[in-house]
Design a protein around this motif. Sequence first.
Motif, PDB file in Angstrom:
ATOM      1  N   PHE A   1       0.802  -1.221   0.000  1.00  0.00           N
ATOM      2  CA  PHE A   1       0.000   0.000   0.000  1.00  0.00           C
ATOM      3  C   PHE A   1       0.842   1.282   0.000  1.00  0.00           C
ATOM      4  O   PHE A   1       0.337   2.344  -0.336  1.00  0.00           O
ATOM      5  N   GLY A   2       2.110   1.192   0.387  1.00  0.00           N
ATOM      6  CA  GLY A   2       2.973   2.356   0.459  1.00  0.00           C
ATOM      7  C   GLY A   2       3.012   2.929   1.869  1.00  0.00           C
ATOM      8  O   GLY A   2       2.041   2.821   2.620  1.00  0.00           O
ATOM      9  N   PRO A   3       4.132   3.537   2.271  1.00  0.00           N
ATOM     10  CA  PRO A   3       4.266   4.079   3.622  1.00  0.00           C
ATOM     11  C   PRO A   3       3.261   5.183   3.945  1.00  0.00           C
ATOM     12  O   PRO A   3       2.779   5.268   5.063  1.00  0.00           O
ATOM     13  N   SER A   4       2.973   6.058   2.990  1.00  0.00           N
ATOM     14  CA  SER A   4       2.026   7.145   3.233  1.00  0.00           C
ATOM     15  C   SER A   4       0.647   6.742   2.715  1.00  0.00           C
ATOM     16  O   SER A   4       0.106   7.325   1.776  1.00  0.00           O
ATOM     17  N   SER A   5       0.096   5.731   3.344  1.00  0.00           N
ATOM     18  CA  SER A   5      -1.226   5.223   2.983  1.00  0.00           C
ATOM     19  C   SER A   5      -2.054   5.094   4.254  1.00  0.00           C
ATOM     20  O   SER A   5      -1.509   5.025   5.369  1.00  0.00           O
ATOM     21  N   LEU A   6      -3.361   5.054   4.094  1.00  0.00           N
ATOM     22  CA  LEU A   6      -4.225   4.865   5.250  1.00  0.00           C
ATOM     23  C   LEU A   6      -3.962   3.507   5.881  1.00  0.00           C
ATOM     24  O   LEU A   6      -4.004   3.362   7.107  1.00  0.00           O
ATOM     25  N   GLU A   7      -3.667   2.499   5.058  1.00  0.00           N
ATOM     26  CA  GLU A   7      -3.376   1.166   5.580  1.00  0.00           C
ATOM     27  C   GLU A   7      -2.121   1.173   6.444  1.00  0.00           C
ATOM     28  O   GLU A   7      -2.090   0.565   7.518  1.00  0.00           O
ATOM     29  N   ALA A   8      -1.069   1.859   5.993  1.00  0.00           N
ATOM     30  CA  ALA A   8       0.162   1.914   6.776  1.00  0.00           C
ATOM     31  C   ALA A   8      -0.064   2.661   8.089  1.00  0.00           C
ATOM     32  O   ALA A   8       0.458   2.274   9.145  1.00  0.00           O
ATOM     33  N   GLU A   9      -0.864   3.728   8.030  1.00  0.00           N
ATOM     34  CA  GLU A   9      -1.141   4.495   9.239  1.00  0.00           C
ATOM     35  C   GLU A   9      -1.924   3.657  10.258  1.00  0.00           C
ATOM     36  O   GLU A   9      -1.594   3.629  11.446  1.00  0.00           O
ATOM     37  N   GLU A  10      -2.948   2.959   9.774  1.00  0.00           N
ATOM     38  CA  GLU A  10      -3.732   2.105  10.667  1.00  0.00           C
ATOM     39  C   GLU A  10      -2.890   0.953  11.202  1.00  0.00           C
ATOM     40  O   GLU A  10      -3.010   0.566  12.375  1.00  0.00           O
ATOM     41  N   ASN A  11      -2.011   0.411  10.361  1.00  0.00           N
ATOM     42  CA  ASN A  11      -1.166  -0.698  10.801  1.00  0.00           C
ATOM     43  C   ASN A  11      -0.231  -0.272  11.925  1.00  0.00           C
ATOM     44  O   ASN A  11      -0.035  -1.022  12.891  1.00  0.00           O
ATOM     45  N   ILE A  12       0.354   0.917  11.820  1.00  0.00           N
ATOM     46  CA  ILE A  12       1.248   1.399  12.872  1.00  0.00           C
ATOM     47  C   ILE A  12       0.468   1.617  14.173  1.00  0.00           C
ATOM     48  O   ILE A  12       0.956   1.315  15.269  1.00  0.00           O
ATOM     49  N   LEU A  13      -0.754   2.117  14.054  1.00  0.00           N
ATOM     50  CA  LEU A  13      -1.596   2.287  15.238  1.00  0.00           C
ATOM     51  C   LEU A  13      -1.839   0.945  15.921  1.00  0.00           C
ATOM     52  O   LEU A  13      -1.734   0.816  17.146  1.00  0.00           O
ATOM     53  N   ARG A  14      -2.141  -0.068  15.122  1.00  0.00           N
ATOM     54  CA  ARG A  14      -2.387  -1.400  15.671  1.00  0.00           C
ATOM     55  C   ARG A  14      -1.096  -2.029  16.199  1.00  0.00           C
ATOM     56  O   ARG A  14      -1.111  -2.746  17.212  1.00  0.00           O
ATOM     57  N   LEU A  15       0.026  -1.793  15.521  1.00  0.00           N
ATOM     58  CA  LEU A  15       1.304  -2.327  16.004  1.00  0.00           C
ATOM     59  C   LEU A  15       1.653  -1.739  17.359  1.00  0.00           C
ATOM     60  O   LEU A  15       2.184  -2.433  18.227  1.00  0.00           O
ATOM     61  N   ASP A  16       1.355  -0.453  17.557  1.00  0.00           N
ATOM     62  CA  ASP A  16       1.602   0.175  18.846  1.00  0.00           C
ATOM     63  C   ASP A  16       0.838  -0.558  19.954  1.00  0.00           C
ATOM     64  O   ASP A  16       1.374  -0.807  21.038  1.00  0.00           O
ATOM     65  N   ARG A  17      -0.401  -0.931  19.660  1.00  0.00           N
ATOM     66  CA  ARG A  17      -1.200  -1.668  20.644  1.00  0.00           C
ATOM     67  C   ARG A  17      -0.646  -3.077  20.856  1.00  0.00           C
ATOM     68  O   ARG A  17      -0.651  -3.593  21.984  1.00  0.00           O
ATOM     69  N   THR A  18      -0.167  -3.692  19.767  1.00  0.00           N
ATOM     70  CA  THR A  18       0.416  -5.030  19.873  1.00  0.00           C
ATOM     71  C   THR A  18       1.663  -5.003  20.750  1.00  0.00           C
ATOM     72  O   THR A  18       1.867  -5.879  21.606  1.00  0.00           O
ATOM     73  N   LEU A  19       2.516  -3.998  20.549  1.00  0.00           N
ATOM     74  CA  LEU A  19       3.712  -3.866  21.381  1.00  0.00           C
ATOM     75  C   LEU A  19       3.339  -3.630  22.841  1.00  0.00           C
ATOM     76  O   LEU A  19       3.953  -4.199  23.751  1.00  0.00           O
ATOM     77  N   ALA A  20       2.335  -2.787  23.067  1.00  0.00           N
ATOM     78  CA  ALA A  20       1.900  -2.521  24.441  1.00  0.00           C
ATOM     79  C   ALA A  20       1.435  -3.795  25.124  1.00  0.00           C
ATOM     80  O   ALA A  20       1.734  -4.033  26.302  1.00  0.00           O
TER      81      ALA A  20
END
Length: 480
Positions: A239-258
């Motif tokens: 999807f590319g780094p500046s995509s809505l998918e990448a943004e949502e994925n980073i948000l979810r990864l933050d929760r996964t790390l937590a």
Amino acid sequence: TLATGAHPSHHGMVGNLWFDRETGVVTYNVEDSRYRLLSAGADVDEDAEIDPTQRAANTEGRSPAAILVSTFSDELRSSNGGRSKAIGVSVKDRGAITLAGHAGTAYWFSKAGSEFVTSNYYLEQYPEWVNAWNLKQLPQRYANTAWELSNDPGSYLFGASDDREWETDVAGFGRVFPHAYGDGTSPYFTTWLTLSPAGDELVLDFARAAVTGEKLGQSGHTDFLAVSFSSTDYVGHVFGPSSLEAEENILRLDRTLAELFRFVDEQVGLEHTLIVLSADHGGPDSPGYLNSLKIPAGYIDPEAWDREAAIERIKNRFGIEGKLIEQYAHPYLYLSSEVTGNSGIDRNALEAAIVNELSKFEGVSLAVSSAALREGDVPDTALYRSVLNNFHSKRSGDIYIVFEPNWFINDFDGLTVAATHGSPWQYDTYVPIVFAGAGLEPKTIDRRVFTTDIAPTLSAYLRIKPPSGAQGNVLREVLD
């Protein structure tokens, strides 16, 4: 590099793939025919596999044998007679294997088998906790669900940019939210999981099982758990780094790390745990996105180059009959065996001629011959030093090609991607390095550091030998 503290010139892993001159075939960096997978039917499904490097493997067998130096996990285990445990976990085989090293145990997600697997390099049979995890069939919990946004689209930076023409629709997964996983029967079902936060969530769940199943942190000896959350890489490609998918994925990864840190705190205690967070690479943005901001960028199509004319000029000049080029395995061009085996050809002059022709092609910033790299006959600049750091005389090709910044090949054996990585430019090497836990005081360090510094720093922290090929420096702020 994260595991060894060394550059590819020392550890030998010059890419995901390289052309093996002895066998005459392209080699995947963790394939090893001597060591079979413990699970039947868990090999790569060539019909459904979208990762071109995994699909290129010539065997189902896997091991860390291609890593030519020791890793941090090797040194940790050898420092105390193997009493420490070292576990590597990832969606990708290469992500788990490189971090676990030679002396640890690696587990990775088999998309074909929908379970976590390993090879008999590591074990002759699975521990009970692994069998128990696989029997739960947790990937199936995503059947008849979809990857959906966590919040209102208006709250996202790219909320109004969900459907971009350069994004890739992988086998019907779509370019807009929600991304449906289907009923779980599609041959692409597990692939879709890895192209979303679900892949990292499965890794998290397996990592938690490893902590309890192996009793990590309970023996009185330092244990090492290396977790590679690799869905970010796949999402960035597709999807590319500046995509809505990448943004949502980073948000979810933050929760996964937590959740991972919460679990470790509960089981071991964060005061007894040193956390290190980093990445093996960065990457460029999608050319379409950069172009929308009037930033030069684009995709390179070698098929559009006037290659035949250039090849004929070189062949005529050097009296070459037959094939000139054997293979291109990024970032290297390999000459054919007919050329390399011909003692009558001046190899240095031939490579220089090829470099001259390549430099004329659109999108090529730099081409460097292996002769120049082997002899150190290159300018002492940051760009050339980066190229030298990757050069390994036995595995690297004959010509190293550097494309212009933000220009790259985006066709992976028929799969067109939005973005890819693998250059010496700053965006590919710009990654976080975070040390936390174990009583460390918060600090922000603004001097330049390197991923090669991580393994030597961990070794110094534990007062053990650094890996055999380590080239990085100890980050004193972690020890002070």
